[in-house]
Design a protein around this motif. Structure first.
Motif, PDB file in Angstrom:
ATOM      1  N   ASP A 152      -9.163  -3.459  14.092  1.00  0.00           N
ATOM      2  CA  ASP A 152      -9.797  -2.266  13.528  1.00  0.00           C
ATOM      3  C   ASP A 152      -9.473  -2.135  12.038  1.00  0.00           C
ATOM      4  O   ASP A 152      -8.481  -2.682  11.545  1.00  0.00           O
ATOM      5  N   SER A 153     -10.333  -1.406  11.337  1.00  0.00           N
ATOM      6  CA  SER A 153     -10.054  -1.001   9.955  1.00  0.00           C
ATOM      7  C   SER A 153      -9.164   0.230  10.005  1.00  0.00           C
ATOM      8  O   SER A 153      -9.344   1.102  10.859  1.00  0.00           O
ATOM      9  N   LEU A 154      -8.207   0.300   9.073  1.00  0.00           N
ATOM     10  CA  LEU A 154      -7.235   1.385   9.083  1.00  0.00           C
ATOM     11  C   LEU A 154      -7.306   2.201   7.798  1.00  0.00           C
ATOM     12  O   LEU A 154      -7.974   1.822   6.840  1.00  0.00           O
ATOM     13  N   ARG A 155      -6.589   3.314   7.816  1.00  0.00           N
ATOM     14  CA  ARG A 155      -6.456   4.149   6.624  1.00  0.00           C
ATOM     15  C   ARG A 155      -5.034   4.029   6.094  1.00  0.00           C
ATOM     16  O   ARG A 155      -4.073   4.097   6.852  1.00  0.00           O
ATOM     17  N   ALA A 156      -4.898   3.843   4.785  1.00  0.00           N
ATOM     18  CA  ALA A 156      -3.596   3.794   4.135  1.00  0.00           C
ATOM     19  C   ALA A 156      -3.344   5.099   3.397  1.00  0.00           C
ATOM     20  O   ALA A 156      -4.267   5.836   3.073  1.00  0.00           O
ATOM     21  N   ALA A 157      -2.073   5.384   3.135  1.00  0.00           N
ATOM     22  CA  ALA A 157      -1.721   6.525   2.295  1.00  0.00           C
ATOM     23  C   ALA A 157      -1.403   6.065   0.884  1.00  0.00           C
ATOM     24  O   ALA A 157      -1.258   6.887  -0.016  1.00  0.00           O
ATOM     25  N   THR A 158      -1.291   4.756   0.704  1.00  0.00           N
ATOM     26  CA  THR A 158      -0.938   4.189  -0.598  1.00  0.00           C
ATOM     27  C   THR A 158      -2.071   3.303  -1.082  1.00  0.00           C
ATOM     28  O   THR A 158      -2.440   2.331  -0.412  1.00  0.00           O
ATOM     29  N   GLN A 159      -2.601   3.620  -2.247  1.00  0.00           N
ATOM     30  CA  GLN A 159      -3.756   2.901  -2.779  1.00  0.00           C
ATOM     31  C   GLN A 159      -3.467   1.409  -2.949  1.00  0.00           C
ATOM     32  O   GLN A 159      -4.329   0.562  -2.706  1.00  0.00           O
ATOM     33  N   SER A 160      -2.246   1.075  -3.348  1.00  0.00           N
ATOM     34  CA  SER A 160      -1.903  -0.324  -3.626  1.00  0.00           C
ATOM     35  C   SER A 160      -1.917  -1.203  -2.384  1.00  0.00           C
ATOM     36  O   SER A 160      -1.955  -2.433  -2.495  1.00  0.00           O
ATOM     37  N   ARG A 161      -1.882  -0.589  -1.203  1.00  0.00           N
ATOM     38  CA  ARG A 161      -1.875  -1.371   0.033  1.00  0.00           C
ATOM     39  C   ARG A 161      -3.268  -1.645   0.583  1.00  0.00           C
ATOM     40  O   ARG A 161      -3.416  -2.368   1.570  1.00  0.00           O
ATOM     41  N   LEU A 162      -4.282  -1.092  -0.026  1.00  0.00           N
ATOM     42  CA  LEU A 162      -5.647  -1.311   0.453  1.00  0.00           C
ATOM     43  C   LEU A 162      -5.962  -2.807   0.478  1.00  0.00           C
ATOM     44  O   LEU A 162      -5.866  -3.501  -0.540  1.00  0.00           O
ATOM     45  N   CYS A 163      -6.333  -3.301   1.643  1.00  0.00           N
ATOM     46  CA  CYS A 163      -6.780  -4.680   1.833  1.00  0.00           C
ATOM     47  C   CYS A 163      -5.691  -5.715   1.521  1.00  0.00           C
ATOM     48  O   CYS A 163      -5.985  -6.915   1.447  1.00  0.00           O
ATOM     49  N   ARG A 164      -4.454  -5.281   1.378  1.00  0.00           N
ATOM     50  CA  ARG A 164      -3.356  -6.208   1.080  1.00  0.00           C
ATOM     51  C   ARG A 164      -2.252  -6.113   2.123  1.00  0.00           C
ATOM     52  O   ARG A 164      -1.119  -6.553   1.886  1.00  0.00           O
ATOM     53  N   GLY A 199      -4.714  -4.475  12.477  1.00  0.00           N
ATOM     54  CA  GLY A 199      -5.627  -3.837  11.537  1.00  0.00           C
ATOM     55  C   GLY A 199      -5.239  -4.046  10.092  1.00  0.00           C
ATOM     56  O   GLY A 199      -4.101  -4.401   9.767  1.00  0.00           O
ATOM     57  N   VAL A 200      -6.218  -3.793   9.220  1.00  0.00           N
ATOM     58  CA  VAL A 200      -6.045  -3.884   7.778  1.00  0.00           C
ATOM     59  C   VAL A 200      -6.539  -2.567   7.185  1.00  0.00           C
ATOM     60  O   VAL A 200      -7.625  -2.093   7.547  1.00  0.00           O
ATOM     61  N   PRO A 201      -5.764  -1.941   6.277  1.00  0.00           N
ATOM     62  CA  PRO A 201      -6.241  -0.694   5.665  1.00  0.00           C
ATOM     63  C   PRO A 201      -7.363  -0.961   4.674  1.00  0.00           C
ATOM     64  O   PRO A 201      -7.229  -1.784   3.767  1.00  0.00           O
ATOM     65  N   THR A 202      -8.474  -0.277   4.863  1.00  0.00           N
ATOM     66  CA  THR A 202      -9.645  -0.451   3.998  1.00  0.00           C
ATOM     67  C   THR A 202     -10.061   0.838   3.300  1.00  0.00           C
ATOM     68  O   THR A 202     -10.933   0.810   2.436  1.00  0.00           O
ATOM     69  N   VAL A 203      -9.460   1.966   3.685  1.00  0.00           N
ATOM     70  CA  VAL A 203      -9.802   3.242   3.051  1.00  0.00           C
ATOM     71  C   VAL A 203      -8.541   4.028   2.723  1.00  0.00           C
ATOM     72  O   VAL A 203      -7.485   3.826   3.321  1.00  0.00           O
ATOM     73  N   VAL A 204      -8.674   4.934   1.752  1.00  0.00           N
ATOM     74  CA  VAL A 204      -7.599   5.842   1.366  1.00  0.00           C
ATOM     75  C   VAL A 204      -8.252   7.159   0.973  1.00  0.00           C
ATOM     76  O   VAL A 204      -9.425   7.187   0.591  1.00  0.00           O
ATOM     77  N   SER A 205      -7.522   8.255   1.073  1.00  0.00           N
ATOM     78  CA  SER A 205      -8.116   9.550   0.734  1.00  0.00           C
ATOM     79  C   SER A 205      -8.029   9.811  -0.766  1.00  0.00           C
ATOM     80  O   SER A 205      -7.106   9.346  -1.446  1.00  0.00           O
ATOM     81  N   THR A 206      -8.980  10.572  -1.286  1.00  0.00           N
ATOM     82  CA  THR A 206      -8.961  10.931  -2.709  1.00  0.00           C
ATOM     83  C   THR A 206      -7.735  11.772  -3.038  1.00  0.00           C
ATOM     84  O   THR A 206      -7.212  11.706  -4.152  1.00  0.00           O
ATOM     85  N   LEU A 207      -7.263  12.539  -2.072  1.00  0.00           N
ATOM     86  CA  LEU A 207      -6.059  13.341  -2.273  1.00  0.00           C
ATOM     87  C   LEU A 207      -4.860  12.439  -2.541  1.00  0.00           C
ATOM     88  O   LEU A 207      -4.081  12.678  -3.472  1.00  0.00           O
ATOM     89  N   ASP A 208      -4.716  11.385  -1.751  1.00  0.00           N
ATOM     90  CA  ASP A 208      -3.613  10.443  -1.946  1.00  0.00           C
ATOM     91  C   ASP A 208      -3.745   9.726  -3.287  1.00  0.00           C
ATOM     92  O   ASP A 208      -2.761   9.555  -4.014  1.00  0.00           O
ATOM     93  N   VAL A 209      -4.963   9.295  -3.614  1.00  0.00           N
ATOM     94  CA  VAL A 209      -5.183   8.582  -4.882  1.00  0.00           C
ATOM     95  C   VAL A 209      -4.846   9.489  -6.065  1.00  0.00           C
ATOM     96  O   VAL A 209      -4.157   9.083  -7.007  1.00  0.00           O
TER      97      VAL A 209
END
Length: 310
Positions: A152-164, A199-209
């Motif tokens: 599944d695609s996941l949500r991250a809380a840290t922008q730097s971890r997106l897709c990495r 899973g791999v994080p593919t999204v993050v919230s604008t609030l976190d960013v």
């Protein structure tokens, strides 16, 4: 809202004691830890490449090796059928990792042990009219696999971890939990067989960013002040680094904002944004999804491929 689908981020953000074992392999960091869940211990494995770029095929090959190794440790069942489930919405690119894996595996099906592998792409309830768990459970009861592998695609809380970042666990998965669309979990309790979720994080919230970028700016400003007495502050390494420093010394410039904790700043932003939040994804998410789905197909072919004929 659950802050993240990444259990490592949740552990990092709490004071709960969960010993994390970390191994560094060049640019790749492998973190493992366990959490008690009722009467069982859930195992979590995180594999991260902080500087990964989508064009770096060599790095993806190295990641594939570590993922294969860790998956074999989690996949302790050597006999019986394996049901591979691609969760997500294939019409929404950021959520299409699971479906793309299944689509590509179907093209490689002749290389799998066909009598042993079940491929399932249940879609989302908006498409099928069924809860994903009910759909998967019906297949499990009919085909009787020994284990379920859910991607599944996941949500991250840290922008730097997106897709990495890759998360693997035997704790199952709750589709939609990261974006407040909770569905019944895929777990041994609901399916009657072990569930390994990947899973791999593919999204993050604008609030976190937003709050991370503001934190970075404050840290950046503090580094600049500290480097002011150096011969060339603009050339100082510290000037360009974002570190977790005490920002209270900036209170004379930024007032109460600099005295707030990270969570307090985040709550402040949320309240002043009208209690709204948005989910965002990298602009080149299509390339990331293709690269990661190729990697997982390669891993699965390695783990589940037919033995070579003698």
């Amino acid at each position: 809202m659950r802050p993240s689908d990444l259990e490592l981020e949740i552990v990092e953000a709490t004071t709960a004691s969960h010993p994390i074992m970390q191994e560094k392999h060049g640019e790749i960091q492998v973190s493992t830890f366990a959490k008690k869940n009722k009467d069982q211990m859930d195992q979590f494995v995180s594999i991260e490449h902080a500087d990964l770029v989508v064009e770096d095929l060599t790095a993806f090959e190295e990641l594939a090796g570590h993922i294969t190794s860790e998956l074999k440790k989690l996949l302790t069942i050597s006999k019986g059928k394996i049901c591979i489930v691609g969760l997500g919405n294939h019409w929404m690119t950021a959520d299409a990792l699971g479906p793309r894996i299944i689509q590509k595996l179907q093209q490689q099906y002749t290389f799998l042990q066909q009598e042993r592998v079940i491929l399932l792409q249940p879609g989302v309830s908006l498409q099928s009219g069924m809860e994903t768990t009910h759909y998967v459970k019906a297949i499990v009861e009919s085909m009787k696999p020994s284990v379920v592998l859910a991607f599944d695609s996941l949500r991250a809380a840290t922008q730097s971890r997106l897709c990495r970042f890759v998360q693997m666990t035997n704790a199952g998965i709750q589709p939609g939990s990261g974006i407040l669309s909770k569905r019944q979990e895929l777990h041994f309790r609901t399916l009657g067989v072990p569930v390994i979720a990947i899973g791999v994080p593919t999204v993050v919230s604008t609030l976190d960013v937003t709050h991370q970028q503001l934190d970075y700016a404050l840290q950046h400003f503090l580094n600049r002040l500290e480097a002011k007495g150096t011969k060339n502050p603009l050339a100082s390494v510290a000037y360009w680094q974002a570190e977790d420093k005490d920002l209270s010394s900036l209170a004379h410039v930024f007032g109460e904002w600099a005295r707030m904790s990270t969570e307090e700043r985040k709550q402040f932003i949320f309240e002043n944004a009208g209690h709204t939040d948005r989910i965002v994804t990298p602009t080149n998410i299509h390339e990331w999804i293709e690269r990661w789905s190729d990697l997982f197909v390669s891993v699965l072919l390695d783990v589940l491929a037919q033995p070579a004929p003698s």
